[in-house]
Motif scaffolding. Structure first.
Motif, PDB file in Angstrom:
ATOM      1  N   GLU A  78     -10.880 -11.106   4.724  1.00 18.82           N
ATOM      2  CA  GLU A  78      -9.589 -11.579   4.697  1.00 18.82           C
ATOM      3  C   GLU A  78     -10.041 -13.159   4.309  1.00 18.82           C
ATOM      4  OE1 GLU A  78      -7.085 -11.508   8.264  1.00 18.82           O
ATOM      5  OE2 GLU A  78      -8.216  -9.386   8.613  1.00 18.82           O
ATOM      6  N   LEU A  79     -11.179 -13.690   4.748  1.00 19.98           N
ATOM      7  CA  LEU A  79     -11.391 -14.847   4.165  1.00 19.98           C
ATOM      8  C   LEU A  79     -12.058 -15.163   2.801  1.00 19.98           C
ATOM      9  CD1 LEU A  79     -13.147 -16.487   7.437  1.00 19.98           C
ATOM     10  CD2 LEU A  79     -10.751 -16.626   6.702  1.00 19.98           C
ATOM     11  N   GLU A  80     -12.609 -13.849   2.363  1.00 17.00           N
ATOM     12  CA  GLU A  80     -12.944 -13.820   1.037  1.00 17.00           C
ATOM     13  C   GLU A  80     -12.091 -13.739  -0.025  1.00 17.00           C
ATOM     14  OE1 GLU A  80     -15.363 -10.343   1.226  1.00 17.00           O
ATOM     15  OE2 GLU A  80     -16.770 -11.141   2.865  1.00 17.00           O
ATOM     16  N   ASP A  81     -10.757 -13.496   0.224  1.00 14.82           N
ATOM     17  CA  ASP A  81      -9.682 -13.141  -0.801  1.00 14.82           C
ATOM     18  C   ASP A  81      -8.943 -14.663  -1.232  1.00 14.82           C
ATOM     19  OD1 ASP A  81      -7.505 -12.194  -2.618  1.00 14.82           O
ATOM     20  OD2 ASP A  81      -6.407 -12.053  -0.643  1.00 14.82           O
ATOM     21  N   PRO A 276      13.194   7.755   6.629  1.00 15.90           N
ATOM     22  CA  PRO A 276      12.198   7.051   6.035  1.00 15.90           C
ATOM     23  C   PRO A 276      13.011   6.363   4.853  1.00 15.90           C
ATOM     24  CG  PRO A 276      11.267   9.165   6.304  1.00 15.90           C
ATOM     25  CD  PRO A 276      12.652   9.375   6.650  1.00 15.90           C
ATOM     26  N   TYR A 277      13.287   4.927   4.892  1.00 11.86           N
ATOM     27  CA  TYR A 277      13.922   4.356   3.885  1.00 11.86           C
ATOM     28  C   TYR A 277      13.307   3.797   2.767  1.00 11.86           C
ATOM     29  CZ  TYR A 277      16.276  -0.021   2.662  1.00 11.86           C
ATOM     30  OH  TYR A 277      16.969  -1.014   2.084  1.00 11.86           O
ATOM     31  N   ALA A 278      12.105   2.902   3.066  1.00  8.27           N
ATOM     32  CA  ALA A 278      11.304   2.136   1.870  1.00  8.27           C
ATOM     33  C   ALA A 278       9.877   2.424   2.096  1.00  8.27           C
ATOM     34  CB  ALA A 278      11.891   0.745   1.926  1.00  8.27           C
ATOM     35  N   LEU A 279       9.208   2.658   1.076  1.00 11.94           N
ATOM     36  CA  LEU A 279       7.681   2.710   1.186  1.00 11.94           C
ATOM     37  C   LEU A 279       7.337   1.472   0.381  1.00 11.94           C
ATOM     38  CD1 LEU A 279       4.811   4.179   1.699  1.00 11.94           C
ATOM     39  CD2 LEU A 279       5.251   5.235  -0.434  1.00 11.94           C
ATOM     40  N   PHE A 280       6.861   0.274   0.997  1.00 14.55           N
ATOM     41  CA  PHE A 280       6.544  -0.809   0.203  1.00 14.55           C
ATOM     42  C   PHE A 280       4.912  -0.874  -0.376  1.00 14.55           C
ATOM     43  CE2 PHE A 280      10.213  -2.354   3.038  1.00 14.55           C
ATOM     44  CZ  PHE A 280      11.097  -2.773   1.860  1.00 14.55           C
ATOM     45  N   HIS A 281       4.857  -1.494  -1.510  1.00 19.14           N
ATOM     46  CA  HIS A 281       3.786  -1.302  -2.189  1.00 19.14           C
ATOM     47  C   HIS A 281       3.133  -2.749  -1.458  1.00 19.14           C
ATOM     48  CE1 HIS A 281       0.797  -1.087  -5.212  1.00 19.14           C
ATOM     49  NE2 HIS A 281       0.514  -2.448  -5.257  1.00 19.14           N
ATOM     50  N   PRO A 282       1.915  -2.899  -1.143  1.00 22.64           N
ATOM     51  CA  PRO A 282       1.462  -4.047  -0.256  1.00 22.64           C
ATOM     52  C   PRO A 282       1.759  -5.481  -1.311  1.00 22.64           C
ATOM     53  CG  PRO A 282      -0.517  -2.598  -0.975  1.00 22.64           C
ATOM     54  CD  PRO A 282       1.004  -1.873  -1.310  1.00 22.64           C
ATOM     55  N   ASP A 283       2.251  -6.411  -0.492  1.00 19.64           N
ATOM     56  CA  ASP A 283       2.243  -7.618  -1.012  1.00 19.64           C
ATOM     57  C   ASP A 283       1.036  -8.419  -1.326  1.00 19.64           C
ATOM     58  OD1 ASP A 283       5.089  -7.446  -1.248  1.00 19.64           O
ATOM     59  OD2 ASP A 283       5.381  -8.377   0.734  1.00 19.64           O
ATOM     60  N   ASN A 284       1.156  -9.438  -2.472  1.00 24.55           N
ATOM     61  CA  ASN A 284      -0.008  -9.875  -3.016  1.00 24.55           C
ATOM     62  C   ASN A 284      -0.300 -11.140  -2.173  1.00 24.55           C
ATOM     63  OD1 ASN A 284      -2.150 -10.458  -4.691  1.00 24.55           O
ATOM     64  ND2 ASN A 284      -1.021 -11.589  -6.047  1.00 24.55           N
ATOM     65  N   THR A 285      -0.403 -10.960  -0.663  1.00 24.24           N
ATOM     66  CA  THR A 285      -0.657 -12.218   0.333  1.00 24.24           C
ATOM     67  C   THR A 285      -2.044 -12.376   0.297  1.00 24.24           C
ATOM     68  OG1 THR A 285       1.116 -10.910   1.517  1.00 24.24           O
ATOM     69  CG2 THR A 285      -0.017 -12.755   2.568  1.00 24.24           C
ATOM     70  N   ARG A 286      -2.212 -13.815   0.466  1.00 21.94           N
ATOM     71  CA  ARG A 286      -3.698 -14.256   0.499  1.00 21.94           C
ATOM     72  C   ARG A 286      -4.364 -13.605   1.887  1.00 21.94           C
ATOM     73  NH1 ARG A 286      -4.651 -20.062  -1.039  1.00 21.94           N
ATOM     74  NH2 ARG A 286      -3.978 -19.227  -2.841  1.00 21.94           N
ATOM     75  N   GLY A 287      -5.497 -13.132   1.673  1.00 21.95           N
ATOM     76  CA  GLY A 287      -6.228 -12.739   2.832  1.00 21.95           C
ATOM     77  C   GLY A 287      -6.120 -11.147   2.895  1.00 21.95           C
TER      78      GLY A 287
END
Ligand code: SF4
Length: 356
Positions: A78-81, A276-287
């Motif tokens: 998490e700290l390396e991203d 099941p309603y939505a399958l979200f691609h992971p957001d480009n969140t830091r960490g």
């Protein structure tokens, strides 16, 4: 240190959820040792920036099922991203008043507070988790006024943090205010609580919520191991009270990015009355870089689900674009060619058919 007692023993749904919640764990030293396979000091460093937090129910679930470890246990990656963004969805840009995100023409996100049943390590709002963010009645009232004065708003999604961790009188206050706005036709609650802290779904909460049906609830799940007897009971109580339940799932590398795991999860959700309603691609969140997978892989997973399991079980695969671009559904392209009004269309088995 929490003892690893083999917590497969039934967890009892407690009436006093506040008391149970107050026993939540924040201290890395209290994580069961078999869940900490790296130098504990590095996890403490991660937790200083991105706090660790779990209620006991979920930590015990993870203790029994280390497959769920990446959901809540800090990771030094998490700290390396440095590739991700603090606010990948640009929520702060689209916030006309504190606590409101108004991006789409007819709907708003209403952020109630930043308290959660667990801190999911992949959270889009990682930037505010565990920090002292000033939500509260004054902020809510400003948000309610904003919605009242914008007649185009039809749909309000109450989220956070987790709105079901407000006390019942606060939930009552918000729902009464929002449901009384004439142009608001749809109120939804976005929550992780039924999946991660089911003891909160007690009779008092059910009695509060059922006054406001039709009421929609999108519950966040990531893995079939989260569907315990307690979670099943919680979801059936909610649907039994007339609340319409949907699931939103985050597709996460190393947790659920394979067809078999998702297939089980999707079917189990239907069995407990959650569509099941939505399958979200992971957001480009830091960490969170270590959770990300390619969109191609996501398309391929959904392609291997559609047609092979009930259509009721297949969620829409969504990508939330950077800086306020909004959610877009991403699909496999079944149309292979077009000649005038004649299409060549592929079916779920890969066979091609002509369609006029
Ligand atoms: S419950 Fe939701 S808001 Fe809270 S940490 Fe998890 S993903 Fe983030």
């Amino acid at each position: 240190m929490l003892k690893n007692t083999g917590f497969c023993d039934r967890y009892i749904i407690m009436k006093n959820w506040q008391k149970e919640y107050s026993k939540s764990i924040r201290n890395i030293d209290e994580i069961p040792s078999h869940l900490v396979d790296k130098d504990i000091s590095s996890l403490k460093r991660v937790s200083e920036k991105y706090p660790f937090f779990s209620n006991r129910y979920y930590l015990n679930l993870v203790s029994n099922h280390p497959e769920l470890k990446p959901v809540i246990i800090p990771d030094e990656r998490e700290l390396e991203d440095n590739t991700g963004l603090e606010d990948p969805l640009g929520e702060e840009i689209d916030s006309p008043v504190p606590g409101i995100v108004h991006r789409y023409p007819d709907r708003v996100l209403f952020l109630t507070h930043n308290i959660c049943p667990i801190h999911c390590r992949y959270c889009t709002r990682k930037r505010i988790l565990g920090k002292n963010v000033n939500f509260g009645k004054n902020t809510w009232d400003r948000g309610i006024k904003y919605i009242e004065s914008h007649k185009e708003i039809f749909d309000v999604l109450i989220s956070g943090g987790d709105p079901l961790l407000l006390n019942n009188s606060e939930i009552l206050y918000l729902l009464e205010k929002l449901k009384n706005i004439e142009h608001v036709g749809l109120v939804r609650i976005g929550t992780r609580v039924p999946a991660a802290f089911p003891e909160r779904i007690n009779s008092e909460l059910i009695n509060t919520l059922k006054q406001f049906i039709p009421l929609y609830m999108n519950i966040h799940f990531v893995h079939p191991l989260e569907i315990t007897e307690e979670v099943k009971t919680a979801c059936l109580r909610l649907s039994g009270a007339g609340i319409i339940l949907g699931a939103q799932i985050v597709l996460l590398k190393g947790i659920n990015d394979n067809v078999e795991t998702l297939k089980i999860l999707l079917r189990e959700l239907l069995k407990i009355g959650v569509k099941p309603y939505a399958l979200f691609h992971p957001d480009n969140t830091r960490g969170t870089a270590h959770f990300r997978l390619s969109i191609d892989k996501g398309i391929s997973i959904v392609h291997k689900l559609r047609g092979f399991i009930s259509g009721m079980a297949v969620p829409n695969y969504m990508v939330d674009l950077y800086r306020g671009g909004g959610k877009v559904e991403i699909c496999y392209n079944y149309i292979k060619s077009k000649d005038g009004d004649t299409y060549e269309i592929e079916n779920y088995e890969g066979k091609h058919f002509e369609y006029r």
